[in-house]
Design an enzyme around this catalytic site. Structure first.
Site, mmCIF file in Angstrom:
data_model
loop_
_atom_site.group_PDB
_atom_site.id
_atom_site.type_symbol
_atom_site.label_atom_id
_atom_site.label_comp_id
_atom_site.label_asym_id
_atom_site.label_seq_id
_atom_site.Cartn_x
_atom_site.Cartn_y
_atom_site.Cartn_z
ATOM 1 N N TYR A 199 0.843 -1.210 0.000
ATOM 2 C CA TYR A 199 0.000 0.000 0.000
ATOM 3 C C TYR A 199 0.869 1.247 0.000
ATOM 4 C CZ TYR A 199 0.931 0.761 4.998
ATOM 5 O OH TYR A 199 1.534 0.995 6.208
ATOM 6 N N CYS A 200 0.250 2.354 -0.389
ATOM 7 C CA CYS A 200 0.914 3.655 -0.342
ATOM 8 C C CYS A 200 -0.176 4.704 -0.116
ATOM 9 C CB CYS A 200 1.707 3.920 -1.622
ATOM 10 S SG CYS A 200 0.682 3.946 -3.102
ATOM 11 N N THR A 201 0.131 5.976 -0.324
ATOM 12 C CA THR A 201 -0.836 7.027 0.002
ATOM 13 C C THR A 201 -2.064 6.998 -0.910
ATOM 14 O OG1 THR A 201 1.025 8.379 0.695
ATOM 15 C CG2 THR A 201 -1.084 9.508 0.436
ATOM 16 N N GLY A 203 -2.087 4.987 -4.068
ATOM 17 C CA GLY A 203 -2.132 3.800 -4.914
ATOM 18 C C GLY A 203 -1.124 3.747 -6.051
ATOM 19 N N ILE A 228 -4.196 4.639 1.073
ATOM 20 C CA ILE A 228 -4.727 4.953 2.402
ATOM 21 C C ILE A 228 -5.911 5.914 2.293
ATOM 22 C CG2 ILE A 228 -4.161 5.997 4.639
ATOM 23 C CD1 ILE A 228 -1.160 5.285 3.834
#
Ligand SMILES: [Zn+2]
Ligand SMILES: [Zn+2]
Length: 354
Positions: A199-201, A203, A228
């Site tokens: 995951y990241c901020t 996508g 997120i």
């Protein structure tokens, strides 16, 4: 031949934008898909966006498109139609609409052809960024995250992970995304048969990271859809339990949106529980670091007494000092190896023993 670039001065454009009365919506979007001729694609999209008074930044590469833009409210449907119809792969892509934004961040449309939409250091032509892992919605993420055999990997920067992350998520401690991809692959090698969620901020990074792991022969690779930001939005909307703790770091004045009340980081100067990022007030430094209110007062917003002293010097003297210093280590520096951040693990131990 139509004009495919803006030719008016920056000040004039900004003035015109500020004079606009129609509100704007700020939107971000991205999609990895093969674009054979980025230059032609760019020119055609530029003509359509320009006619709709779209402002902002759009990057186009062989691997896809990434944009942060603003659109006048009245043109929003036409903009969506223009984007969705620009390629079959773009039809129906998610548009992330910024919530508390005044729409005044952009005053010109800049569309650029780049080698990549996210710089990754990969020059293997057989790497296909559009061949990615399985997307997980918030409820699917929660379910999979509870299985003991799942490995959750945070693909953001260390300073983002520091103030907030998913329960059980592991960090890939590199200073750049380029280094992070091979580092993640080697860290995960012993877990190759497990389910891996990245995951990241928003996508865009984890989608590429999941494609990279698949490229490296991993099989069970997933990524959190929309990152997120989308996870939190959807989990709140559906009343799901939030598995993210702390703050989601964002690059605006707030430097982070609080997701839960947990404070999981410490002040870099005294070790007190704190997750407020700031930039050192010394213009010759601007170091990004975590500072508690007591230290902010003591050091007047600076990262060290050296910076505090330097900030009190006459401006001209500060300028001369900066010129003689070169780039290290006092300028804006996000490296995890910065001396101030080296305390990080010590503070953790310190807090465990209290
Ligand atoms: Zn402190
Ligand atoms: Zn400083």
């Amino acid at each position: 031949m139509p004009v495919l670039h803006n030719r008016i001065s920056n000040e004039e454009l900004k003035r015109r934008m500020l004079e606009e009365t129609e509100p704007r919506r700020t939107v971000s979007f991205y999609k990895y898909f093969r674009i054979e001729d980025p230059k032609t694609f760019r020119d055609q999209l530029y003509i359509r966006f320009d006619a709709l008074k779209v402002f902002g930044r759009v990057y186009i590469a062989h691997e896809g498109i990434n944009g942060q833009i603003s659109v006048p409210e009245g043109h929003f449907d036409a903009f969506r139609e223009a984007l969705y119809s620009a390629a079959p792969e773009l039809n129906g892509i998610r548009l992330n609409i910024a919530v508390d934004d005044d729409g005044k961040s952009f005053w010109v449309l800049r569309m650029k052809v780049r080698p990549k939409i996210v710089a990754d250091g990969i020059d293997d032509p057989s790497f296909d960024a559009s061949r990615m892992g399985i997307h997980l919605k918030a409820e699917e993420f929660n379910e999979l995250a509870e299985q003991p055999d799942t490995v959750i990997v945070d693909m953001r920067n260390h300073y983002e992970y520091e103030v907030g992350h998913f329960e059980r998520a592991i960090e890939v401690p590199s200073d750049t995304f380029r280094d992070q991809l091979p580092m993640a692959a080697s860290m995960l090698e012993p877990h190759k048969d497990k389910k891996i969620i990245m995951y990241c901020t928003g996508g865009i990074r984890c989608e590429k990271a999941s494609a990279y792991l698949l490229h490296k022969g991993f099989k069970n690779v997933f990524q959190l859809e929309g990152g997120i930001i989308e996870y939190t939005r959807r989990a709140r909307e559906k009343g799901l339990p939030l598995k993210f703790r702390g703050k989601n770091f964002v690059f605006d004045e707030r430097m982070g949106e609080r997701i839960t009340d947990d404070v999981i980081a410490q002040c870099h100067q005294c070790g007190a529980p704190c997750d407020t990022h700031t930039n050192c007030k010394n213009d010759g430094c601007h170091l990004l670091f975590i500072q508690c209110p007591a230290c902010a007062e003591k050091y007047e917003g600076c990262c060290s007494s050296e910076c505090q002293e330097e900030r009190q010097l006459p401006k001209e003297l500060q300028r001369i000092r900066r010129a003689g210093r070169g780039n290290e280590p006092m300028i804006f520096n996000k490296s995890k190896d910065h001396p101030l951040r080296k305390h990080r693990d010590e503070w953790k131990k310190f807090n465990l023993h209290r």
